[in-house]
Design an enzyme around this catalytic site. Structure first.
Site, PDB file in Angstrom:
ATOM      1  N   PHE A   1      -3.275   3.588   2.783  1.00  0.00           N
ATOM      2  CA  PHE A   1      -3.259   3.959   4.077  1.00  0.00           C
ATOM      3  C   PHE A   1      -4.356   4.815   4.432  1.00  0.00           C
ATOM      4  CE2 PHE A   1      -1.790   6.586   7.778  1.00  0.00           C
ATOM      5  CZ  PHE A   1      -1.608   5.697   8.748  1.00  0.00           C
TER       6      PHE A   1
ATOM      7  N   HIS B   1       0.717  -1.259   0.067  1.00  0.00           N
ATOM      8  CA  HIS B   1      -0.102  -0.055  -0.023  1.00  0.00           C
ATOM      9  C   HIS B   1       0.957   1.149   0.090  1.00  0.00           C
ATOM     10  CE1 HIS B   1       0.618   1.730   4.128  1.00  0.00           C
ATOM     11  NE2 HIS B   1       0.883   0.522   4.490  1.00  0.00           N
ATOM     12  N   CYS B   2       0.153   2.298  -0.434  1.00  0.00           N
ATOM     13  CA  CYS B   2       0.998   3.597  -0.359  1.00  0.00           C
ATOM     14  C   CYS B   2      -0.243   4.681   0.401  1.00  0.00           C
ATOM     15  CB  CYS B   2       1.496   4.065  -1.614  1.00  0.00           C
ATOM     16  SG  CYS B   2       0.216   4.283  -3.074  1.00  0.00           S
ATOM     17  N   ALA B   3      -0.112   5.669   0.090  1.00  0.00           N
ATOM     18  CA  ALA B   3      -1.168   6.740   0.942  1.00  0.00           C
ATOM     19  C   ALA B   3      -2.522   6.243   0.294  1.00  0.00           C
ATOM     20  CB  ALA B   3      -0.827   8.086   0.444  1.00  0.00           C
TER      21      ALA B   3
END
Ligand code: ZN
Length: 164
Positions: free
Chosen positions: A141, A103-105
Site C-alpha cells: 500500500f 498486499h500489506c504496507a
C-alpha cells in the site's frame, strides 16, 4: 493510537540458518495447476488496469494501520493477525473471482505470507474455487500511495469501491 507508518516494528531476531523457508513450502508432493504456479507479483501500474476488472479482488492484510491510513478502493480487509482463522470467510468473500491481489504496507512479509496461506488453503479444498491466480502487489500500500495512485478513506470493509 495510530503508530507512525514508517516506525520501526519490533526488532526481528533471525537465528543463524536454523530454519529454512523451503521447509515450510514442501507440504505434499502434488498440487493442482494453480498451486504449482505459486504466488507472483504485480506492479501498482498493472493493478490500476486490473482493478477495473470485476473478476479481480484486492485483499488488504494490514492490521490496525488500515483504520488509520487510507486503502485501495474496493479492497477487502483480512488482517494478517488472525488471517488463518478467516480463510473460509475469505474464500466466500472472493467467490467468483479469478485473480486475487494481496498486499500489506510494504508487501514484504505479511502480504506474501497470507497469499501463500490462501493458496495452500485453496489447493487443499475439495471444490474448485475458480481462482486462477494469486498475486501480491509489489511495494504494498505504501508504494501504491507514494506513486500517487488513488486511495479511499471510507470505513467500510470490504470497501464499496467509491473513491472520494
Ligand atoms: Zn473505501
Amino acid at each position: 493510537m495510530c503508530k507512525p507508518r514508517q516506525g520501526k516494528r519490533r526488532p526481528e531476531y533471525l537465528p543463524p540458518s536454523s530454519s529454512s523457508p523451503a521447509r515450510l513450502r514442501s507440504r505434499g508432493p502434488r498440487r493442482p495447476e494453480m498451486a504449482r504456479k505459486g504466488v507472483s507479483y504485480v506492479s501498482a501500474e498493472q493493478l490500476v488496469s486490473m482493478a477495473r476488472d470485476p473478476r479481480v479482488a484486492i485483499v488488504d492484510v494490514r492490521d490496525e494501520e488500515r483504520t488509520c491510513d487510507a486503502h485501495i478502493a474496493g479492497s477487502h480487509h483480512f488482517a494478517s493477525d488472525g488471517f488463518a482463522e478467516r480463510l473460509p470467510e475469505l474464500a466466500e468473500a472472493t467467490r467468483g473471482k479469478e485473480t486475487l491481489v494481496f498486499h500489506c504496507a510494504l508487501s514484504q512479509v505479511r502480504g506474501p505470507s497470507c497469499a501463500r496461506m490462501f493458496l495452500d488453503y485453496l489447493s487443499e479444498a475439495k471444490e474448485d474455487s475458480g481462482v486462477k491466480s494469486i498475486t501480491v502487489l509489489e511495494r504494498g500500500f505504501n508504494g501504491w500511495e507514494l506513486s500517487g495512485r488513488p486511495v479511499c478513506r471510507c470505513k467500510d470493509a470490504p470497501c464499496k469501491g467509491v473513491c472520494s
